[in-house]
Design an enzyme around this catalytic site. Structure first.
Site, PDB file in Angstrom:
ATOM      1  N   GLY A  24       0.970  -1.364  -0.180  1.00 28.67           N
ATOM      2  CA  GLY A  24       0.083   0.057   0.080  1.00 28.67           C
ATOM      3  C   GLY A  24       0.836   1.306   0.175  1.00 28.67           C
ATOM      4  O   GLY A  24       2.008   1.223   0.554  1.00 28.67           O
ATOM      5  N   GLY A  27      -0.555   8.964   1.121  1.00 27.34           N
ATOM      6  CA  GLY A  27       0.366  10.343   1.238  1.00 27.34           C
ATOM      7  C   GLY A  27       1.414  10.523   2.272  1.00 27.34           C
ATOM      8  O   GLY A  27       2.403  11.301   1.839  1.00 27.34           O
ATOM      9  N   MET A  28       1.585   9.809   3.144  1.00 28.62           N
ATOM     10  CA  MET A  28       2.670   9.947   4.279  1.00 28.62           C
ATOM     11  C   MET A  28       3.686   8.870   4.185  1.00 28.62           C
ATOM     12  O   MET A  28       4.984   9.050   4.547  1.00 28.62           O
ATOM     13  CB  MET A  28       2.124   9.897   5.658  1.00 28.62           C
ATOM     14  CG  MET A  28       1.298  11.006   5.990  1.00 28.62           C
ATOM     15  SD  MET A  28       0.995  11.158   7.826  1.00 28.62           S
ATOM     16  CE  MET A  28       0.114   9.419   7.972  1.00 28.62           C
ATOM     17  N   VAL A  31       3.323   1.004   2.983  1.00 27.89           N
ATOM     18  CA  VAL A  31       3.055  -0.043   4.002  1.00 27.89           C
ATOM     19  C   VAL A  31       3.717  -1.145   3.177  1.00 27.89           C
ATOM     20  O   VAL A  31       3.238  -1.480   1.991  1.00 27.89           O
ATOM     21  CB  VAL A  31       1.635  -0.215   4.113  1.00 27.89           C
ATOM     22  CG1 VAL A  31       1.454  -1.496   5.029  1.00 27.89           C
ATOM     23  CG2 VAL A  31       0.912   0.865   4.623  1.00 27.89           C
ATOM     24  N   LYS A  46       4.326   0.482   8.323  1.00 26.40           N
ATOM     25  CA  LYS A  46       4.124   1.506   7.707  1.00 26.40           C
ATOM     26  C   LYS A  46       5.406   2.201   8.000  1.00 26.40           C
ATOM     27  O   LYS A  46       5.908   2.547   9.060  1.00 26.40           O
ATOM     28  CB  LYS A  46       2.854   2.127   8.027  1.00 26.40           C
ATOM     29  CG  LYS A  46       2.507   3.583   7.205  1.00 26.40           C
ATOM     30  CD  LYS A  46       1.282   4.117   7.697  1.00 26.40           C
ATOM     31  CE  LYS A  46       0.852   5.173   7.010  1.00 26.40           C
ATOM     32  NZ  LYS A  46      -0.597   5.741   7.330  1.00 26.40           N
ATOM     33  N   ASP A 139     -11.141  10.019   6.514  1.00 23.83           N
ATOM     34  CA  ASP A 139     -10.697   9.478   5.357  1.00 23.83           C
ATOM     35  C   ASP A 139     -11.544   8.007   4.948  1.00 23.83           C
ATOM     36  O   ASP A 139     -10.659   7.173   4.549  1.00 23.83           O
ATOM     37  CB  ASP A 139      -9.331   9.389   5.102  1.00 23.83           C
ATOM     38  CG  ASP A 139      -8.821   9.175   3.514  1.00 23.83           C
ATOM     39  OD1 ASP A 139      -9.496   9.504   2.692  1.00 23.83           O
ATOM     40  OD2 ASP A 139      -7.687   8.795   3.456  1.00 23.83           O
TER      41      ASP A 139
END
Length: 369
Positions: A24, A27-28, A31, A46, A139
């Protein structure tokens, strides 16, 4: 781990984690499926992007994500094993869930109604748990809903979540989240959000899961934002004429522009959706032709027998346990149940014929005598 992103081509090291593949990207950070070599277990790791790791705003948001999820105990929120910093990069160690996210499932087409209600009811429970803790996810979207092979759903990525009583950490006027599922109040200036903003997003996901289409589709971001702000919530029946009006009303209420007009909780939204689907579908009763039934003993007959004019109808037999019905007034003789009117006329015809025969016999006897 090096300064670059996680590579799927060969295992890399990040402290005591062995990285295998990216599962995955957000934005930050990314993963990755990884192995905790200390405990010998596979995890979802992550790791923050190098470009954002030095940004105090992003660091604060990432650290807050760990604290947020650690406070939640709902089984539909993926638990955190640990978090911290390695080689100047922040990381979050979470349970690895084998399965697909809802966005991947919807790529195959819309879901069955029963499965949609089941999965999103689980997510509603996770959202309500976060809201009780004073948190807004902000979100909620299909890609943040994971489903394991047994149908157990998880809500993930609280990376942009914020306390209900806390100012957003984003820059002034900057909107963080997915516009396709974003509540109108989050698109206003200044943006605001509370638990009902997540209810709106969940209603959007419910709409997409049932129809296979997002509620609002636009070629440009500004058009999409305008639709959420101004356009009426779309009807499910545009895509699914087989769904009941009651369910359509539930989804529309979840996407109401005014937050006060939405269900107060995510669970309330999903309970209303379940109730709408459990209501019996009304259908028009077929018209019955005028006049008596063609065969005795049919619906409306009094015991299935023929009665003569002026006689009272026989009481209908009552099934054990069935409540008594209000007695209907006796019908007119001409329309008596079971063909009584026709029987009466037949008797009169027979009598008249017999009388004529008797007269003929007497006349013949006199003539021959």
């Amino acid at each position: 781990m090096s300064g670059g992103d996680v590579s799927a081509r060969r295992p890399a090291r990040f402290g005591h984690y062995e990285l295998h593949e990216v599962i995955g990207t957000g934005g930050m950070g990314q993963v990755a499926r990884a192995t905790d070599t200390r405990l010998g277990r596979d995890v979802a790791l992550k790791v923050m992007h190098p470009a954002t790791a030095a940004d105090d705003e992003y660091r604060a948001r990432f650290q807050r994500e760990a604290a947020i999820v650690a406070r939640l105990t709902d089984p539909h929120v993926i638990p955190i094993h640990g978090y911290g910093e390695i080689d100047g990069r922040l990381y979050l160690d979470m349970r690895l869930v084998k399965g697909r996210n809802l966005a991947q499932l919807l790529d195959r087409g819309r879901l069955e109604v029963s499965r949609t209600l089941d999965l999103l009811s689980q997510i509603a429970a996770a959202l309500d748990s976060a809201h009780r803790a004073g948190l807004v996810h902000r979100d909620v979207k299909p890609s943040n809903i994971l489903v394991d092979p047994k149908g157990f759903a998880y809500l993930v990525d609280f990376g942009i979540a914020a306390s209900i009583t806390q100012q957003d950490l984003t820059a002034t006027g900057q909107i963080v989240g997915s516009a396709s599922y974003m509540a109108p109040e989050r698109l206003q200036s200044p943006p605001r959000s509370d638990a009902r903003s997540d209810v709106y997003s969940l209603a959007c996901v419910l709409y997409q899961s049932l129809t296979g289409s997002k509620p609002f589709v636009a070629g440009e971001q500004v058009q999409l934002i305008s639709a959420h702000l101004n356009a009426a919530p779309p009807s499910l029946r545009k895509h699914r004429g087989d769904l009941p009006d009651a369910l359509d009303r539930v989804v529309r209420s979840g996407m109401a522009k005014d937050p006060s007009q939405r269900p107060a909780t995510a669970t309330e939204l999903m309970d209303a959706a379940r109730s709408a689907m459990s209501q019996p579908r009304r259908s028009a009763a077929p018209a019955r032709p005028p006049g008596p039934p063609s065969s005795p003993g049919g619906p409306g007959s009094a015991g299935g027998g023929t009665r003569m004019p002026g006689t009272a109808p026989l009481p209908a037999a009552r099934s054990a346990g069935r409540p008594a019905h209000t007695a209907r007034p006796a019908p007119e003789p001409a329309a008596s149940v079971g063909g009584g009117g026709r029987a009466t006329r037949t008797l009169w015809v027979v009598a008249a014929v017999m009388a004529l025969i008797c007269v003929a016999v007497v006349a013949f006897a006199i003539a021959t005598g």
